[in-house]
Design a protein around this motif. Structure first.
Motif, PDB file in Angstrom:
ATOM      1  N   UNK A   1     -16.207  52.135  12.673  1.00 41.39           N
ATOM      2  CA  UNK A   1     -17.365  51.461  13.150  1.00 41.39           C
ATOM      3  C   UNK A   1     -18.351  51.670  11.741  1.00 41.39           C
ATOM      4  N   UNK A   2     -19.205  50.578  11.448  1.00 40.29           N
ATOM      5  CA  UNK A   2     -19.973  50.712  10.588  1.00 40.29           C
ATOM      6  C   UNK A   2     -21.574  50.379  11.154  1.00 40.29           C
ATOM      7  N   UNK A   3     -22.375  51.275  10.949  1.00 43.08           N
ATOM      8  CA  UNK A   3     -23.780  51.093  11.484  1.00 43.08           C
ATOM      9  C   UNK A   3     -24.584  50.345  10.314  1.00 43.08           C
ATOM     10  N   UNK A   4     -25.300  49.309  10.463  1.00 47.26           N
ATOM     11  CA  UNK A   4     -26.339  48.727   9.499  1.00 47.26           C
ATOM     12  C   UNK A   4     -27.586  48.835   9.980  1.00 47.26           C
ATOM     13  N   UNK A   5     -28.605  48.909   9.174  1.00 51.26           N
ATOM     14  CA  UNK A   5     -29.909  48.817   9.369  1.00 51.26           C
ATOM     15  C   UNK A   5     -30.829  49.943   9.370  1.00 51.26           C
ATOM     16  N   UNK A   6     -31.756  49.783   8.599  1.00 50.32           N
ATOM     17  CA  UNK A   6     -32.808  51.093   8.361  1.00 50.32           C
ATOM     18  C   UNK A   6     -34.107  50.266   8.893  1.00 50.32           C
ATOM     19  N   UNK A   7     -35.051  51.403   9.306  1.00 50.97           N
ATOM     20  CA  UNK A   7     -36.368  50.909  10.032  1.00 50.97           C
ATOM     21  C   UNK A   7     -37.024  50.077   9.021  1.00 50.97           C
ATOM     22  N   UNK A   8     -37.630  49.015   9.464  1.00 53.54           N
ATOM     23  CA  UNK A   8     -38.498  48.125   8.820  1.00 53.54           C
ATOM     24  C   UNK A   8     -39.635  48.775   7.997  1.00 53.54           C
ATOM     25  N   UNK A   9     -39.665  48.705   6.689  1.00 52.48           N
ATOM     26  CA  UNK A   9     -40.501  49.055   5.867  1.00 52.48           C
ATOM     27  C   UNK A   9     -40.091  50.272   5.029  1.00 52.48           C
ATOM     28  N   UNK A  10     -38.722  50.532   5.386  1.00 49.56           N
ATOM     29  CA  UNK A  10     -38.239  51.656   4.611  1.00 49.56           C
ATOM     30  C   UNK A  10     -38.047  51.462   3.177  1.00 49.56           C
ATOM     31  N   UNK A  11     -38.439  52.217   2.318  1.00 51.46           N
ATOM     32  CA  UNK A  11     -38.400  52.059   0.883  1.00 51.46           C
ATOM     33  C   UNK A  11     -37.068  52.224   0.263  1.00 51.46           C
TER      34      UNK A  11
ATOM     35  N   UNK B   1     -27.631  39.723   1.891  1.00 56.82           N
ATOM     36  CA  UNK B   1     -27.338  38.141   2.105  1.00 56.82           C
ATOM     37  C   UNK B   1     -28.550  37.353   1.935  1.00 56.82           C
ATOM     38  N   UNK B   2     -28.394  36.220   1.369  1.00 58.51           N
ATOM     39  CA  UNK B   2     -29.623  35.375   0.988  1.00 58.51           C
ATOM     40  C   UNK B   2     -30.456  35.233   2.331  1.00 58.51           C
ATOM     41  N   UNK B   3     -31.851  35.554   2.237  1.00 58.22           N
ATOM     42  CA  UNK B   3     -32.856  35.183   3.120  1.00 58.22           C
ATOM     43  C   UNK B   3     -32.624  36.465   4.188  1.00 58.22           C
ATOM     44  N   UNK B   4     -31.884  37.525   4.019  1.00 55.92           N
ATOM     45  CA  UNK B   4     -31.660  38.488   5.044  1.00 55.92           C
ATOM     46  C   UNK B   4     -32.533  39.755   4.064  1.00 55.92           C
ATOM     47  N   UNK B   5     -33.400  40.399   4.758  1.00 54.28           N
ATOM     48  CA  UNK B   5     -34.001  41.619   4.005  1.00 54.28           C
ATOM     49  C   UNK B   5     -32.974  42.859   4.168  1.00 54.28           C
ATOM     50  N   UNK B   6     -32.794  43.561   2.778  1.00 57.57           N
ATOM     51  CA  UNK B   6     -31.842  44.583   2.751  1.00 57.57           C
ATOM     52  C   UNK B   6     -31.868  45.488   3.836  1.00 57.57           C
ATOM     53  N   UNK B   7     -33.076  45.927   4.398  1.00 55.98           N
ATOM     54  CA  UNK B   7     -33.089  46.909   5.396  1.00 55.98           C
ATOM     55  C   UNK B   7     -32.291  46.515   6.735  1.00 55.98           C
ATOM     56  N   UNK B   8     -31.699  45.391   6.802  1.00 53.59           N
ATOM     57  CA  UNK B   8     -31.106  44.823   8.047  1.00 53.59           C
ATOM     58  C   UNK B   8     -29.714  45.160   7.709  1.00 53.59           C
TER      59      UNK B   8
END
Length: 60
Positions: A21-31, A39-46
């Protein structure tokens, strides 16, 4: 129920001993460092991976 649903949807057994299991994503605004890419057009935090674990099937 999960096993039946996955087998019906993907045509493969659940096979927990071979799954991870891989969990991806950090809260928006995380430095995040500039070195984190996405991915192109996808924020790194996602897409930034934040956790990973092997599954262990247990009776119970």
């Amino acid at each position: 129920m999960l096993q039946i649903t996955l087998e019906a949807e993907f045509g493969t057994p659940l096979a927990l001993p071979r799954r991870v299991v891989f969990i991806h994503g950090a809260p928006e605004g995380t430095g995040l460092p500039d070195s984190v890419q996405s991915l192109e057009g996808v924020p790194a935090s996602v897409t930034v991976p934040i956790a990973c674990a092997e599954l262990d099937a247990s009776e119970g």
